[in-house]
Design a protein around this motif. Structure first.
Motif, PDB file in Angstrom:
ATOM      1  N   ASN A   1      -7.715   5.947   1.677  1.00 18.84           N
ATOM      2  CA  ASN A   1      -8.217   4.584   1.483  1.00 18.84           C
ATOM      3  C   ASN A   1      -7.118   3.549   1.256  1.00 18.84           C
ATOM      4  N   VAL A   2      -5.870   3.987   1.114  1.00 20.01           N
ATOM      5  CA  VAL A   2      -4.798   3.072   0.719  1.00 20.01           C
ATOM      6  C   VAL A   2      -4.653   1.909   1.690  1.00 20.01           C
ATOM      7  N   GLU A   3      -4.521   2.216   2.970  1.00 24.21           N
ATOM      8  CA  GLU A   3      -4.279   1.149   3.936  1.00 24.21           C
ATOM      9  C   GLU A   3      -5.460   0.199   4.034  1.00 24.21           C
TER      10      GLU A   3
ATOM     11  N   GLY B   1       0.853  -1.181   0.000  1.00 25.22           N
ATOM     12  CA  GLY B   1       0.000   0.000   0.000  1.00 25.22           C
ATOM     13  C   GLY B   1       0.885   1.227   0.000  1.00 25.22           C
ATOM     14  N   VAL B   2       0.871   1.996  -1.086  1.00 21.68           N
ATOM     15  CA  VAL B   2       1.847   3.072  -1.295  1.00 21.68           C
ATOM     16  C   VAL B   2       1.133   4.416  -1.334  1.00 21.68           C
ATOM     17  N   ASP B   3       1.561   5.322  -0.447  1.00 22.78           N
ATOM     18  CA  ASP B   3       0.993   6.668  -0.419  1.00 22.78           C
ATOM     19  C   ASP B   3       2.122   7.676  -0.423  1.00 22.78           C
ATOM     20  N   GLY B   4       2.165   8.523  -1.437  1.00 22.82           N
ATOM     21  CA  GLY B   4       3.160   9.592  -1.472  1.00 22.82           C
ATOM     22  C   GLY B   4       4.473   9.166  -2.092  1.00 22.82           C
ATOM     23  N   LEU B   5       5.580   9.573  -1.482  1.00 19.82           N
ATOM     24  CA  LEU B   5       6.903   9.312  -2.037  1.00 19.82           C
ATOM     25  C   LEU B   5       7.223   7.825  -2.096  1.00 19.82           C
ATOM     26  N   ALA B   6       7.713   7.383  -3.256  1.00 19.48           N
ATOM     27  CA  ALA B   6       8.192   6.012  -3.436  1.00 19.48           C
ATOM     28  C   ALA B   6       9.437   6.100  -4.309  1.00 19.48           C
ATOM     29  N   ILE B   7      10.599   6.207  -3.662  1.00 22.81           N
ATOM     30  CA  ILE B   7      11.845   6.491  -4.351  1.00 22.81           C
ATOM     31  C   ILE B   7      12.789   5.288  -4.264  1.00 22.81           C
ATOM     32  N   GLY B   8      13.516   5.011  -5.348  1.00 23.11           N
ATOM     33  CA  GLY B   8      14.495   3.927  -5.330  1.00 23.11           C
ATOM     34  C   GLY B   8      13.875   2.597  -4.980  1.00 23.11           C
TER      35      GLY B   8
ATOM     36  N   LEU C   1      -5.285  -3.795   3.037  1.00 18.95           N
ATOM     37  CA  LEU C   1      -5.556  -4.844   4.025  1.00 18.95           C
ATOM     38  C   LEU C   1      -6.763  -5.684   3.618  1.00 18.95           C
ATOM     39  N   GLU C   2      -7.710  -5.079   2.916  1.00 17.46           N
ATOM     40  CA  GLU C   2      -8.852  -5.849   2.434  1.00 17.46           C
ATOM     41  C   GLU C   2      -8.411  -6.862   1.377  1.00 17.46           C
ATOM     42  N   ILE C   3      -7.523  -6.451   0.482  1.00 12.17           N
ATOM     43  CA  ILE C   3      -6.958  -7.395  -0.483  1.00 12.17           C
ATOM     44  C   ILE C   3      -6.243  -8.516   0.247  1.00 12.17           C
ATOM     45  N   ALA C   4      -5.448  -8.148   1.245  1.00 13.95           N
ATOM     46  CA  ALA C   4      -4.701  -9.156   2.008  1.00 13.95           C
ATOM     47  C   ALA C   4      -5.640 -10.133   2.703  1.00 13.95           C
ATOM     48  N   ARG C   5      -6.726  -9.625   3.269  1.00 18.32           N
ATOM     49  CA  ARG C   5      -7.686 -10.512   3.937  1.00 18.32           C
ATOM     50  C   ARG C   5      -8.311 -11.497   2.954  1.00 18.32           C
ATOM     51  N   LYS C   6      -8.630 -11.015   1.771  1.00 16.29           N
ATOM     52  CA  LYS C   6      -9.212 -11.902   0.760  1.00 16.29           C
ATOM     53  C   LYS C   6      -8.219 -12.986   0.352  1.00 16.29           C
TER      54      LYS C   6
END
Length: 252
Positions: A188-190, A104-111, A194-199
């Motif tokens: 809504n990211v988290e 689950g990615v929110d905001g900066l995602a570097i390297g 987590l809903e995907i993970a639960r499924k």
């Protein structure tokens, strides 16, 4: 390292979800060698413990990870050691995780904050997420088998733009390129991750593992590419042009 720089949550008795959370917001979740070692230990645990069904990577509000802690990484480079950095052990562990991985990615995602997601099976990103890999700008080369995986996922042109030209990708561009599965709003990211993970955790584990293995293929090719990348990465890290690039970065 303070223990709370990497938070490990779960697996709960019934959920089977193991959460690895970057939790160093004052440094934009930049990853130190100690943080990498903590994550390697956690991923090894996930492989060995049958109660873990799914691994989830999360960051903090507005920041997934700014990548390597530059001061920490520069100290490693200047040490002229032949020992591989803990980050290399982490990416090898990523390639060999036996359980489904969600990010689950929110905001900066570097390297590594970008390339980590190439190893995840499903990624949710917020509409404000920015993916960027400034490897060449630092006189380095791609890592985490991204030079193998990214062209397969998004084609040569997009992969070159991301990994060599250092172009930033918005969440929308990442969705179009196949780097992520879904884009949503930051708040809504988290919950959606987590809903995907639960499924996934509720599915028959053996059947899910076989399906995942068939889709991903053997980790051998990825590990071989990681070794090849690391040989170049290590040589470049000790080069004069990398030293100059790092010094320029630290002066900013």
């Amino acid at each position: 390292m303070q223990d709370n720089h990497i938070l490990v949550e779960g697996p709960e008795d019934t959920s089977g979800i193991l959460i690895i959370r970057f939790n160093r917001p004052e440094k934009k979740n930049a990853i130190t060698q100690a943080m990498y070692r903590r994550m390697v230990k956690t991923l090894n645990f996930a492989n060995e413990d049958d109660s873990v069904r799914v691994v989830v990577f999360l960051g903090t509000e507005g920041c997934f990870s700014a990548g390597n802690d530059m001061a920490d990484f520069l100290n490693y480079g200047m040490a002229q050691t032949s020992e591989p950095p803990a980050g290399f052990e982490f990416i090898k562990a990523l390639a060999d995780v036996k359980k489904p991985m969600v990010s689950g990615v929110d905001g900066l995602a570097i390297g590594i904050g970008t390339t980590l997601n190439l190893h995840c099976d499903m990624t949710i990103a917020s509409s404000r997420t920015q993916f960027k890999t400034p490897f060449v700008d630092l006189a380095l080369v791609p890592e985490a088998a991204s030079s193998l995986l990214a062209p397969r996922v998004m084609g040569h042109q997009r992969a070159f733009a991301l990994l060599a030209a250092g172009e930033g990708f918005s969440a929308k561009q990442a969705l179009e390129a196949g780097l992520i599965w879904k884009m949503t709003e930051p708040e809504n990211v988290e919950a959606e991750s987590l809903e995907i993970a639960r499924k996934l955790a509720s599915k028959p584990p053996r059947a899910l593992r076989i399906a995942r293995d068939l889709l991903r293929g053997s980790p051998v090719e990825k590990l071989q590419r990681m070794d090849e990348e690391f040989a170049h990465f290590s040589a470049q890290l000790k080069s004069a042009e990398a030293r100059a690039a790092f010094e320029a970065f630290m002066r900013r």
